[in-house]
Design a protein around this motif. Structure first.
Motif, PDB file in Angstrom:
ATOM      1  N   PHE A 241      55.492  37.094  30.029  1.00  0.00           N
ATOM      2  CA  PHE A 241      56.702  36.973  28.994  1.00  0.00           C
ATOM      3  C   PHE A 241      56.460  35.900  28.002  1.00  0.00           C
ATOM      4  O   PHE A 241      55.188  35.387  27.847  1.00  0.00           O
ATOM      5  CB  PHE A 241      58.039  36.320  29.740  1.00  0.00           C
ATOM      6  CG  PHE A 241      57.807  35.437  30.736  1.00  0.00           C
ATOM      7  CD1 PHE A 241      57.678  34.006  30.340  1.00  0.00           C
ATOM      8  CD2 PHE A 241      57.451  35.670  32.149  1.00  0.00           C
ATOM      9  CE1 PHE A 241      57.279  33.050  31.285  1.00  0.00           C
ATOM     10  CE2 PHE A 241      57.262  34.621  32.916  1.00  0.00           C
ATOM     11  CZ  PHE A 241      57.049  33.301  32.446  1.00  0.00           C
ATOM     12  N   ALA A 242      57.392  36.087  26.808  1.00  0.00           N
ATOM     13  CA  ALA A 242      57.017  35.004  25.687  1.00  0.00           C
ATOM     14  C   ALA A 242      57.053  33.729  26.138  1.00  0.00           C
ATOM     15  O   ALA A 242      57.769  33.369  26.965  1.00  0.00           O
ATOM     16  CB  ALA A 242      58.248  35.537  24.729  1.00  0.00           C
ATOM     17  N   ARG A 243      56.375  32.924  25.358  1.00  0.00           N
ATOM     18  CA  ARG A 243      56.434  31.527  25.500  1.00  0.00           C
ATOM     19  C   ARG A 243      57.830  30.718  25.480  1.00  0.00           C
ATOM     20  O   ARG A 243      58.290  30.208  26.406  1.00  0.00           O
ATOM     21  CB  ARG A 243      55.611  30.739  24.519  1.00  0.00           C
ATOM     22  CG  ARG A 243      54.193  30.952  24.749  1.00  0.00           C
ATOM     23  CD  ARG A 243      53.088  30.310  23.753  1.00  0.00           C
ATOM     24  NE  ARG A 243      51.785  30.645  24.160  1.00  0.00           N
ATOM     25  CZ  ARG A 243      51.065  29.910  24.962  1.00  0.00           C
ATOM     26  NH1 ARG A 243      51.450  28.920  25.678  1.00  0.00           N
ATOM     27  NH2 ARG A 243      49.774  30.189  25.015  1.00  0.00           N
ATOM     28  N   ASN A 244      58.484  31.246  24.523  1.00  0.00           N
ATOM     29  CA  ASN A 244      60.013  30.484  24.127  1.00  0.00           C
ATOM     30  C   ASN A 244      60.710  31.753  24.552  1.00  0.00           C
ATOM     31  O   ASN A 244      61.561  32.431  23.786  1.00  0.00           O
ATOM     32  CB  ASN A 244      60.248  30.324  22.646  1.00  0.00           C
ATOM     33  CG  ASN A 244      59.435  29.065  22.258  1.00  0.00           C
ATOM     34  OD1 ASN A 244      59.198  28.105  23.240  1.00  0.00           O
ATOM     35  ND2 ASN A 244      59.718  28.698  21.205  1.00  0.00           N
ATOM     36  N   TRP A 245      60.911  32.125  26.011  1.00  0.00           N
ATOM     37  CA  TRP A 245      61.404  33.233  26.423  1.00  0.00           C
ATOM     38  C   TRP A 245      63.034  33.212  26.792  1.00  0.00           C
ATOM     39  O   TRP A 245      63.752  33.928  26.760  1.00  0.00           O
ATOM     40  CB  TRP A 245      60.881  33.725  27.942  1.00  0.00           C
ATOM     41  CG  TRP A 245      61.393  32.402  29.002  1.00  0.00           C
ATOM     42  CD1 TRP A 245      60.287  31.325  29.132  1.00  0.00           C
ATOM     43  CD2 TRP A 245      62.318  32.095  29.595  1.00  0.00           C
ATOM     44  NE1 TRP A 245      60.813  30.395  30.030  1.00  0.00           N
ATOM     45  CE2 TRP A 245      62.166  30.986  30.553  1.00  0.00           C
ATOM     46  CE3 TRP A 245      63.661  32.548  29.723  1.00  0.00           C
ATOM     47  CZ2 TRP A 245      62.930  30.273  31.108  1.00  0.00           C
ATOM     48  CZ3 TRP A 245      64.543  31.932  30.566  1.00  0.00           C
ATOM     49  CH2 TRP A 245      64.139  30.875  31.458  1.00  0.00           C
ATOM     50  N   CYS A 246      63.500  31.723  26.500  1.00  0.00           N
ATOM     51  CA  CYS A 246      65.045  31.739  26.619  1.00  0.00           C
ATOM     52  C   CYS A 246      65.624  31.562  25.224  1.00  0.00           C
ATOM     53  O   CYS A 246      65.946  30.744  24.485  1.00  0.00           O
ATOM     54  CB  CYS A 246      65.129  30.356  27.188  1.00  0.00           C
ATOM     55  SG  CYS A 246      66.749  30.037  27.683  1.00  0.00           S
TER      56      CYS A 246
ATOM     57  N   SER B 152      63.647  26.754  26.885  1.00  0.00           N
ATOM     58  CA  SER B 152      62.472  27.220  27.596  1.00  0.00           C
ATOM     59  C   SER B 152      61.560  25.998  28.373  1.00  0.00           C
ATOM     60  O   SER B 152      61.297  26.337  29.484  1.00  0.00           O
ATOM     61  CB  SER B 152      61.416  27.912  26.740  1.00  0.00           C
ATOM     62  OG  SER B 152      62.249  29.006  26.167  1.00  0.00           O
TER      63      SER B 152
ATOM     64  N   ALA C 125      68.094  35.413  26.243  1.00  0.00           N
ATOM     65  CA  ALA C 125      66.754  35.136  27.238  1.00  0.00           C
ATOM     66  C   ALA C 125      66.257  36.510  27.612  1.00  0.00           C
ATOM     67  O   ALA C 125      67.175  37.584  27.739  1.00  0.00           O
ATOM     68  CB  ALA C 125      67.096  34.336  28.438  1.00  0.00           C
ATOM     69  N   GLU C 126      65.084  36.803  28.017  1.00  0.00           N
ATOM     70  CA  GLU C 126      64.559  37.916  28.546  1.00  0.00           C
ATOM     71  C   GLU C 126      65.399  38.502  29.713  1.00  0.00           C
ATOM     72  O   GLU C 126      65.660  37.691  30.518  1.00  0.00           O
ATOM     73  CB  GLU C 126      63.211  37.994  28.849  1.00  0.00           C
ATOM     74  CG  GLU C 126      62.549  39.150  29.221  1.00  0.00           C
ATOM     75  CD  GLU C 126      61.077  39.149  29.121  1.00  0.00           C
ATOM     76  OE1 GLU C 126      60.357  40.027  30.076  1.00  0.00           O
ATOM     77  OE2 GLU C 126      60.457  38.211  28.539  1.00  0.00           O
TER      78      GLU C 126
ATOM     79  N   LEU D 208      64.380  37.419  33.372  1.00  0.00           N
ATOM     80  CA  LEU D 208      64.532  36.062  33.511  1.00  0.00           C
ATOM     81  C   LEU D 208      65.704  35.517  33.712  1.00  0.00           C
ATOM     82  O   LEU D 208      66.201  34.490  34.411  1.00  0.00           O
ATOM     83  CB  LEU D 208      63.591  35.290  32.781  1.00  0.00           C
ATOM     84  CG  LEU D 208      62.032  36.016  32.379  1.00  0.00           C
ATOM     85  CD1 LEU D 208      61.363  34.945  31.495  1.00  0.00           C
ATOM     86  CD2 LEU D 208      61.461  35.827  33.821  1.00  0.00           C
TER      87      LEU D 208
END
Length: 286
Positions: free
Chosen positions: A17-22, A29, A146-147, A150
């Motif tokens: 998932f992306a670093r800044n997923w939130c 994040s 957010a993803e 998650l």
């Protein structure tokens, strides 16, 4: 207490998932990532503390708490596994978990101690997680953007934390734990938990080169210190633990019940036995 159900979360945590997923927010994040780093070690400590303390009870008291303890162990073992998968991705992103090493070092100070001390630490930390869980379920907009998998993970974890919030406390009382030591450990846990959380969050932000950005601290102030923020909004809940008549069941769990009812498609019940047996066989990492 209603029966504690162990649930298998139906999300894919193998994919990165992306670093800044939130929602692209650096602070939230980093903050959630810091919390997740604490869970594998912490959940195993809670499992061990409850299991070891309940073994000291008379047989009739063990029987009384057996179902709740089995469900507690099963749920916490599942949380440990899920967050280990999540944390593997954080490690691959270069984030370094310093929390576990500090907690492991502190744990050595409790070796050979009365098992009620570890249980008091567990009950205190469970109150912190229950306050956080209720706050997050009441403010799910924190996870806007957010993803989805998650977002589901964090809300599911929050719902189950509220569901089993009384178990460690009840076993502590059954084991003859005193309010004096309960409150002493709660104050110590307050300092250790908040200190570790903020230190790990700062380390995560520093690694991502987001620590000194205005947007980072604006987000931190909003999430933590606004009128209904995590810290400011939970002062009454924090103080309630120090009352002589406190019991975790006094905290409302309706948001947990609602989320679990509305999101049945996100999990499948698996029962407590297998997960509890696995957890009981796994020693605490030290």
């Amino acid at each position: 207490m209603t029966e504690l159900v162990v649930r298998r979360l139906l999300i894919d945590l193998q994919s990165p998932f992306a670093r800044n997923w939130c929602g692209g927010d650096a602070f939230s994040s980093a903050f959630f990532n810091a919390l997740s780093m604490s869970f594998p070690f912490g959940e195993q400590f809670f499992i061990d503390a409850v299991r070891d303390a309940v073994a000291t009870l008379p047989p009739e008291a063990q029987d009384k708490h057996r179902a709740d303890v089995r469900g507690f162990i099963g749920q916490e073992a599942t949380h440990r596994r899920i967050h280990s998968l999540f944390n593997n991705h954080l490690e691959s992103q270069g984030l370094v978990d310093g929390w576990t090493a500090r907690a492991s070092k502190r744990l050595t100070l409790m070796e050979q101690a009365d098992p009620r001390h570890a249980l008091a630490v567990t009950a205190a930390t469970e109150h912190f997680t229950a306050m956080f869980a209720e706050w997050l379920l009441a403010h799910p907009q924190i996870l806007d953007g957010a993803e989805p998998r998650l977002r589901t993970m964090w809300l599911w974890h929050s719902a189950e934390e509220l569901e089993h919030k009384s178990v460690a406390f009840d076993v502590y009382k059954a084991a003859g734990g005193s309010d004096e030591w309960r409150n002493r450990w709660f104050r110590r846990v307050t300092m250790m938990f908040l200190g570790d959380l903020m230190r790990q969050t700062i380390d995560n932000l520093r690694h991502e080169k987001q620590l000194w950005k205005w947007s980072t601290w604006k987000s931190a102030a909003r999430i933590l210190l606004s009128r209904d923020g995590l810290l400011r909004g939970n002062l009454a809940g924090w103080r309630s633990y120090l009352r002589a008549d406190f019991h975790p069941a006094q905290q409302d769990s309706s948001l947990s019940e609602r989320w679990l009812a509305d999101n049945r498609a996100q999990y499948t019940p698996v029962g407590a036995g297998a997960a509890a047996s696995e957890a009981a066989a796994t020693p605490t990492a030290a």
